[in-house]
Design an enzyme around this catalytic site. Sequence first.
Site, PDB file in Angstrom:
ATOM      1  N   TYR A 102      31.863  29.769  48.823  1.00  0.00           N
ATOM      2  CA  TYR A 102      31.928  29.306  50.202  1.00  0.00           C
ATOM      3  C   TYR A 102      30.678  29.590  51.026  1.00  0.00           C
ATOM      4  CZ  TYR A 102      36.929  29.996  49.047  1.00  0.00           C
ATOM      5  OH  TYR A 102      38.161  30.022  48.454  1.00  0.00           O
ATOM      6  N   PRO A 149      50.424  34.896  57.320  1.00  0.00           N
ATOM      7  CA  PRO A 149      49.114  35.538  57.264  1.00  0.00           C
ATOM      8  C   PRO A 149      48.886  36.248  55.939  1.00  0.00           C
ATOM      9  CG  PRO A 149      50.605  36.857  58.572  1.00  0.00           C
ATOM     10  CD  PRO A 149      51.356  35.609  58.200  1.00  0.00           C
ATOM     11  N   TYR A 181      40.890  37.911  48.815  1.00  0.00           N
ATOM     12  CA  TYR A 181      40.212  36.936  47.957  1.00  0.00           C
ATOM     13  C   TYR A 181      39.003  37.528  47.232  1.00  0.00           C
ATOM     14  CZ  TYR A 181      43.288  33.900  50.507  1.00  0.00           C
ATOM     15  OH  TYR A 181      44.411  33.341  51.068  1.00  0.00           O
ATOM     16  N   CYS A 203      24.841  37.248  34.608  1.00  0.00           N
ATOM     17  CA  CYS A 203      23.700  36.457  34.142  1.00  0.00           C
ATOM     18  C   CYS A 203      23.711  35.081  34.810  1.00  0.00           C
ATOM     19  CB  CYS A 203      23.763  36.323  32.615  1.00  0.00           C
ATOM     20  SG  CYS A 203      22.239  35.678  31.900  1.00  0.00           S
TER      21      CYS A 203
END
Length: 443
Positions: free
Chosen positions: A343, A300, A399, A370
């Site tokens: 994602y 994990p 992440y 930008c």
Amino acid sequence: MKSEHLLDVRPRVDAHFPRDEKGHLLIGGVSAVDLVAQFGTPLIAYDEGLIRDTIRAFHRVFQDEGVPYQISYASKAFCTMAICQLAHEEGLGIDVVSGGELYTALAAGVPASKLHMHGNNKTPEELEYAIESGIGAVIVDNFDEIDLLADILQETGRTVDVLVRVAPGVEAHTHDYISTGQQDSKFGFDLASHQVEEAFSRLKEVERARVIGVHAHIGSQIFDVEGFRLLADRMAGVYEDGLRRFGLPFSVLNLGGGFGIPYTDEDAPPVADLVRGVIRAAKAAFAARGMDVPVLWIEPGRSIVGPAGVTLYRVGSRKVIPGVRNYVAIDGGMTDNPRLALYGAKYHACYANRAADPPDRPWSVAGKCCESGDMLIWDLPLPDPQPGDLLAVFATGAYTYAMASHYNRIPKPAVVFCRDGEARLVARRETWADVARLDVPLR
């Protein structure tokens, strides 16, 4: 909340972060307003106690199921010396996938024997570093790596434990970019075309490689236990083949990680259901073959650190387009959290300085890069923002910092651990000078 029950609860995504009497968000007992006053923004703040309780809850599930096990923290989710030290203190091994992650874990004082190295393209330098450091295990990913490993072991005279990574042909119901167990994958030896059997044969000839088991990982953000059931059954067959037909000294079955976490209030089931499902599926698969269940490993990462992280931003400009959309811009963006761009990730957020205020209308949270695609959240009901408000985005512990970039030469944020009303800096904020530090001018 007792750790043994933590994974069994399905909370709101912000349930672990109460408000004080001023309506300020609390992270590990520390006011988010005070955190920002001390450390600035953007700031990634972790509830350290929540991380530790989650790890202990993982241990409890395995202990309750009565199986031999090892839990390794997947450091790719968030890798600093502090989190490596914490994971080690809580009895976890650590998975690394690069020389940089390996260096970080070793620098944190984690024994090399507690580390495992993954990766589909380990460089000679990385593999040599791992072997010479005394790495606990190498998860071999392809035939070229077998040859490279054999050469390094011969040159160094070292011996290493090895797991064979299998592409089992199990497709988890997740985003294409984070699915890893299907046949068409860059990871592992393909089961369907008999690459696994060839890998077993070749590794038997590598004198200093002890092949102790097999490994598979079917993806990330998985909520459905059925994929793990199929995986356990298929991998039990692979394990039996390696043990009985090839005579390999197997003792370990590693079923990876990928346990999903709630990012919004719509996200689903408790992590414990998946962990128990993995364990019980492995038990059943081995019992059906008349075999004792081996040592079960899981990996994990997100499910340990993701829910504990909150990113704090300061509100800047606003733009209201009547009848179209309302934008609020913050002082970070895709440089510290690229997950929406990658994602289509969704998040929940509130204003940390007035967390109890009811929403007025939908606002879309824009970053400062930008890029038109530099968005963090689309159309989230929020109170109307004021410049200087502090936006808290929940479940950003995995992440985000790990994927942070220097696009537009924006420095990376600071990171703090909060526990029992105290905050500790675990990663300093970068400066503009830090971003340019490796530049070499023409003259």
